[in-house]
Design an enzyme around this catalytic site. Structure first.
Site, PDB file in Angstrom:
ATOM      1  NE  ARG A 121      -2.107  -2.557   4.697  1.00 48.28           N
ATOM      2  CZ  ARG A 121      -2.478  -3.836   4.800  1.00 48.28           C
ATOM      3  NH1 ARG A 121      -3.738  -4.133   4.951  1.00 48.28           N
ATOM      4  NH2 ARG A 121      -1.579  -4.793   4.765  1.00 48.28           N
ATOM      5  NE  ARG A 147     -10.845  -5.356   1.106  1.00 50.90           N
ATOM      6  CZ  ARG A 147     -10.243  -6.498   0.873  1.00 50.90           C
ATOM      7  NH1 ARG A 147      -9.071  -6.757   1.438  1.00 50.90           N
ATOM      8  NH2 ARG A 147     -10.791  -7.401   0.094  1.00 50.90           N
ATOM      9  CB  SER A 188      -6.387 -14.196  -0.422  1.00 54.74           C
ATOM     10  OG  SER A 188      -6.432 -14.918   0.767  1.00 54.74           O
ATOM     11  NE  ARG A 192      -1.950  -5.435  -1.718  1.00 52.96           N
ATOM     12  CZ  ARG A 192      -1.985  -5.984  -0.506  1.00 52.96           C
ATOM     13  NH1 ARG A 192      -1.753  -7.289  -0.362  1.00 52.96           N
ATOM     14  NH2 ARG A 192      -2.246  -5.249   0.548  1.00 52.96           N
ATOM     15  CD  GLU A 210      -3.081 -11.261   0.837  1.00 55.25           C
ATOM     16  OE1 GLU A 210      -2.646 -11.001   1.976  1.00 55.25           O
ATOM     17  OE2 GLU A 210      -4.276 -11.323   0.542  1.00 55.25           O
TER      18      GLU A 210
END
Length: 426
Positions: free
Chosen positions: A276, A261, A351, A390, A348
């Site tokens: 991130r 990403r 998802s 994560r 988070e």
RNA sequence: GGACAGGUGGCAGAGUGGUCGAAUGCAGCGGUCUUGAAAACCGCCGAGGGUGCAAGCUCUCCGUGGGUUCGAAUCCCACCCUGUCCGCCA
């Protein structure tokens, strides 16, 4: 992608849905184009029908040797053809315009999704696990990690910010997490393991909804391929352009892949640590099913993701995302947020989204129901089960010891080759 | 990377300018026969759109996009993809 017929039937509901998502009402513009397009199409078709008829007659006349009759018909067709290019051009133009507008619209939220602008308005549904009480001050993973093999500096030196180089037992733990999760999703939850391409073409990213609107979030090669931002793209597109039969459902697929990403627009956010990154691994789950089953499948998928956190004994909470915080392709999304004691917050880690027929329309994925003639668009769902990086963060922070080492969760021990603890020298 | 071959309905596979949305086979669906099944036989069987209350009428689609032609699955151009061989290579 939306169904123009549904918009025609109930433009108010459509606009209300868009507005709930923070988009602008668009039905009147869409319907105006739609009406224009249909008018042109009708006119054009009348001409085409005459042309086809005359052309056939020409063939017949020539077959009989009636050259005179053929010549008269050809003159008539020539006349028709003078009017056609203009209509064809208009037809193309309006359809393009309509398609471009439609392709950029987000999915509409289901009724039970709370309306809101951002994450503050997400609704907490439940909590699992009791956060550990520390007898010392819990540190965060970015603080603990460098001593234990999370080498942010080396990663940054070769690749820049948001890349990490892992060493030794930490690298192994990263691998163990991925393997463990993949085994859980396949053996325990019935997902079929896939090994998938990490580079995909435009149409695949369009199919899952990253294109055209979110091009800047992904990386593209000089050859024109895109690096997958999630295995959702590869897994979901495995059924593109297919007509399935209902008895194949539910199709449940999973893969452990790197995700890439660009994090454009995240400048300054989460710059410390592993939270991130431009590149991270994730076990992704994808289900393809019927409209009747998708809500149930969504619950089941979320439980599959929760199962990982429970097996690792990581406290978490389950959130129902509000309209403003959902991804564009989702109708309804549950986020799982894991407790990070070093940071003192829930973050988070998964998802799980029900996309309804939004992606299926873009991919043209349909199925046939027993005894019915018409095809129906399938429903697609995707969820993380879970994000590896994560999870690594969560384990480091939740399993840290006072001396700065971390213990390995029991569930991961079979994957660690005898390592039970990661400490400074390793 | 080079050479050649090719992309047609769920699958296989015919079709090289007209009546082709497309032979045939397989699969599927319905029926006859049978106590039941199998076999055999008969029939049906691509997708999407426009219009219409409906029956129907009609348009588009033979990898994608352009072009030639009165007319294109069929001819031309570009692109994408697949296969085979050669080269290189984990």
């Amino acid at each position: 992608m939306h169904d123009i017929k549904i918009i025609r039937e109930n433009p108010e509901a459509f606009d209300a849905g868009l507005i709930r998502r923070g988009a602008e009402a668009l039905s009147s513009e869409l319907l105006a184009l739609d009406e224009k397009s249909r008018k042109i199409q009708t006119d054009l078709q009348a001409l085409q029908a005459r042309r086809n008829e005359a052309s056939k007659a020409i063939g017949a006349a020539k077959g009989k040797g009636d050259e005179e009759g053929a010549a008269a018909l050809m003159a008539e067709v020539a006349e028709i053809k003078e009017k056609m290019p203009q209509l064809e051009e208009e037809d193309h133009q309006i359809k393009d315009e309509l398609n471009n507008l439609m392709a950029a619209l987000p999915n509409l939220p289901l009724d039970d999704v709370p309306t809101g602008e951002g994450e503050e308005e997400n609704v907490e549904l439940e909590r699992w696990g009791d956060p550990r009480i520390f007898s010392f001050e819990a540190r965060d993973h970015a603080d603990l990690g460098p001593e234990l093999g999370l080498d942010f500096e080396t990663g940054a030196a070769m690749s820049g910010a948001r890349f990490t180089f892992m060493r030794g037992a930490m690298a192994r733990l990263n691998r163990a997490i991925g393997q463990f999760m993949l085994d859980q999703q396949t053996v325990k939850n019935g997902y079929s393991e896939c090994a998938v391409p990490y580079l995909v073409r435009d149409h695949s990213l369009f199919g899952t909804g990253q294109l055209p609107k979110f091009a800047e979030d992904s990386f593209q090669t000089t050859e024109g391929h895109w690096l997958i931002p999630t295995a959702e793209v590869s897994l979901t597109n495995s059924v593109r352009e297919q007509i399935l039969s209902e008895d194949q459902f539910p199709i449940r697929l999973t893969a452990l892949t790197p995700c890439f990403r660009s994090e454009a627009g995240s400048a300054g956010r989460d710059t410390k640590g592993l939270i991130r990154q431009h590149q991270f691994e994730k076990v992704e789950m994808v289900s393809i099913t019927t409209p009747e089953q998708s809500a149930h499948e969504h619950e089941r998928m979320t439980k599959a993701a929760e199962g990982i956190l429970q097996a690792l004994n990581l406290p978490y909470r389950k959130m129902l995302l509000c309209t403003g915080d959902m991804g564009a392709t989702a109708r309804k999304t549950y986020d799982l947020e894991v407790w990070l004691p070093g940071q003192g917050l829930y973050r988070e880690i998964s998802s799980c989204s029900n996309c309804g027929d939004y992606q299926a329309r873009r991919m043209n994925t349909r199925y046939k129901r027993e005894g019915e003639k018409h095809t129906i668009f399938a429903h697609t769902l995707n969820g993380s089960g879970l994000a590896v990086g994560r999870t690594l963060v969560a384990i480091i922070e939740n399993y840290q010891q006072e001396d700065g080492s971390i213990t390995i969760p029991d569930a991961l021990l079979p994957y660690m080759g005898g390592i039970t603890k990661i400490e400074q020298s390793s």
